[in-house]
Design an enzyme around this catalytic site. Structure first.
Site, PDB file in Angstrom:
ATOM      1  N   ASP A 161      66.637  26.754  47.930  1.00  0.00           N
ATOM      2  CA  ASP A 161      67.164  26.052  49.101  1.00  0.00           C
ATOM      3  C   ASP A 161      66.043  25.664  50.070  1.00  0.00           C
ATOM      4  OD1 ASP A 161      69.209  25.023  50.688  1.00  0.00           O
ATOM      5  OD2 ASP A 161      70.398  26.850  50.661  1.00  0.00           O
ATOM      6  N   ASP A 220      76.021  19.613  52.167  1.00  0.00           N
ATOM      7  CA  ASP A 220      76.976  20.520  51.514  1.00  0.00           C
ATOM      8  C   ASP A 220      78.360  19.898  51.349  1.00  0.00           C
ATOM      9  OD1 ASP A 220      74.893  22.247  51.582  1.00  0.00           O
ATOM     10  OD2 ASP A 220      75.915  23.813  52.723  1.00  0.00           O
TER      11      ASP A 220
HETATM   12  C1  GLA Z   1      72.790  25.688  52.048  1.00  0.00           C
HETATM   13  C2  GLA Z   1      73.103  25.156  50.650  1.00  0.00           C
HETATM   14  C3  GLA Z   1      74.441  25.698  50.208  1.00  0.00           C
HETATM   15  C4  GLA Z   1      74.414  27.215  50.208  1.00  0.00           C
HETATM   16  C5  GLA Z   1      74.032  27.740  51.586  1.00  0.00           C
HETATM   17  C6  GLA Z   1      73.783  29.237  51.588  1.00  0.00           C
HETATM   18  O1  GLA Z   1      73.670  25.192  53.002  1.00  0.00           O
HETATM   19  O2  GLA Z   1      73.090  23.769  50.639  1.00  0.00           O
HETATM   20  O3  GLA Z   1      74.773  25.214  48.924  1.00  0.00           O
HETATM   21  O4  GLA Z   1      73.479  27.658  49.247  1.00  0.00           O
HETATM   22  O5  GLA Z   1      72.850  27.114  52.063  1.00  0.00           O
HETATM   23  O6  GLA Z   1      73.405  29.716  52.826  1.00  0.00           O
END
Ligand code: GLA
Length: 418
Positions: A161, A220
């Site tokens: 990430d 997301d």
């Molecule tokens: C980010 C990612 C998500 C998830 C969260 C976890 O937002 O894009 O898919 O992994 O972090 O904290």
């Protein structure tokens, strides 16, 4: 002199050859380190984040693994069991990352063994910054040490990430960050899929394929049909807004480097039609099929959607092409995905809240994929049609096709040359 050059060349060749065998090319700075062949078709599996967020522990992961097996989802192809954020404890005095001892008392090696014993693969999550998005220890500065640790635990897949990587001019260079983790994986000696998760911020489709096997194309996902929810500096989006960002990227996805429109919300959306459409469109896009719902509590209807072998075959087709938006109106769209052996998949997506009667008069349309050079010659060649949801024969292209598609639902057909 010639012999000397020959020997130097031989020695250099031997070094490179053994470095390749060991999975490490540290002698050539700047070179990509990616381990090829780990994602010939889009990865399939489950990830904890969409349904559970930070609330994960080893009992849940084991229960989920057991449910993937007993429901038939593993055998349908969903083999990766991916822990997302919040599995972490603190680093030890030597900087080694450890699992949260309360939530994972048996440790990560035991969890990996549990998954492998059931024919599943073990996925983990980390972050290229100082901390993960949920504030757990990140891998910046610890990449090689973390990858070695994951290798000891038997990890097969890393989602990496992009939180806490700095701001503005101080921000970490994304290519450097993902290249470093890619090299760290190669140096660990264990093949691991690298899932690049920088939300499409730095056009990863242009470069991430050198380092990783899939890259997020958007922010997301969230479990709504057509909404966008702001969280200050970032926002999450539902199925349609994410889908609408994918068509322009189709030329970049393929074997070992997939566009990733995020983990699925199938099972988390309110209606069956929406869940069906979401799954159908992710299958059509050649997207990674990562389940994001409660597997032990899954209803038979949702399991049937996710395990539909004809939809999965469309997604996993070895040609590896994502679908293109073929015919579009404000209320409905028809997408087309070229498949191996001159076959095609066609999806009729009803975006709106009214039922639609969608027709294709094959004699009057042209189906051409200019990006990859595929075409269907309906005038010269006929195709049989199979309804991909039911498996039932649906005529052939000598007769126009009319399909009644319920609100927010999607019909899918497979075309085979006669
Ligand atoms: C980010 C990612 C998500 C998830 C969260 C976890 O937002 O894009 O898919 O992994 O972090 O904290």
């Amino acid at each position: 002199m010639r012999r000397l050059i020959g020997r130097v060349f031989q020695a250099a060749f031997a070094t490179v050859a053994s470095a390749i065998v060991l999975g490490s090319l540290s002698a050539s700075p700047g070179a990509a380190q990616k381990i090829e062949g780990l994602a010939p078709t889009p990865p399939m599996g489950w990830n904890s984040w969409n349904h559970y967020g930070c609330n994960i522990d080893e009992a849940l992961i084991r229960e989920t693994a057991d449910a993937l097996v007993s429901s038939g989802l593993r055998d349908a192809g969903y083999v990766n069991v991916n822990l997302d954020d919040c599995w972490h404890g603190e680093r030890d005095e030597n900087g080694n990352i450890q699992a949260d001892p309360e939530r994972f008392p048996s440790g990560m090696k035991a969890l990996g063994d549990y998954l492998h014993a059931r024919g599943l693969k073990f996925g983990i999550y980390s972050d290229a910054g100082t901390q993960t998005c949920a504030g757990r220890p990140g891998s910046q500065g610890y990449e090689f040490q973390d990858a070695r640790r994951y290798a000891e635990w038997g990890v097969d897949y890393i989602k990496y990430d992009w939180c806490n990587t700095g701001e503005g001019a101080e921000q970490r260079n994304p290519r450097e960050a993902y290249r470093t983790m890619s090299r760290a994986i190669a140096a660990s000696g264990r093949p691991m899929v690298l899932s690049v998760c920088e939300w499409g911020d730095n056009e990863p489709w242009l470069w991430a394929g050198q380092y990783g096997h899939l890259w997020r194309t958007t922010g997301d996902i969230i479990n709504c049909w057509d909404c966008t929810v702001g969280h200050g500096a970032w926002s999450s989006s539902g199925i349609l807004p994410i889908l609408d960002q994918q068509d322009k990227l189709r030329s970049f996805g393929g074997r070992d480097g997939w566009n990733d429109p995020d983990m699925m919300e199938v099972g988390n959306l309110p209606t069956l039609a929406e869940n069906r459409s979401h799954f159908a469109m992710w299958a059509m896009l050649a997207a990674p099929l990562i389940i994001g719902s409660d597997v032990p509590g899954m209803t038979p209807e949702i399991t049937a959607i996710l395990a539909n072998k004809r939809l999965i075959a469309i997604n996993q087709d070895p040609l590896g092409r994502g679908a293109m938006k073929w015919i579009a109106t404000p209320d409905w769209e028809i997408w087309a995905k070229p498949l191996t052996d001159g076959e095609w998949a066609i999806a009729m997506l009803n975006r709106g809240d009214e039922a639609q009667s969608i027709s294709i008069d094959w004699a009057a349309v042209e189906l051409k994929d200019d990006t990859f050079g595929h075409r269907a010659e309906f005038a010269q060649r006929s195709y049989t049609l199979t309804d991909a949801w039911s498996g039932k024969a649906a005529g052939d292209t000598r007769t126009a096709l009319t399909s009644k598609v319920a609100p927010r639902d999607t019909a899918v057909f497979r075309l085979r040359p006669i």
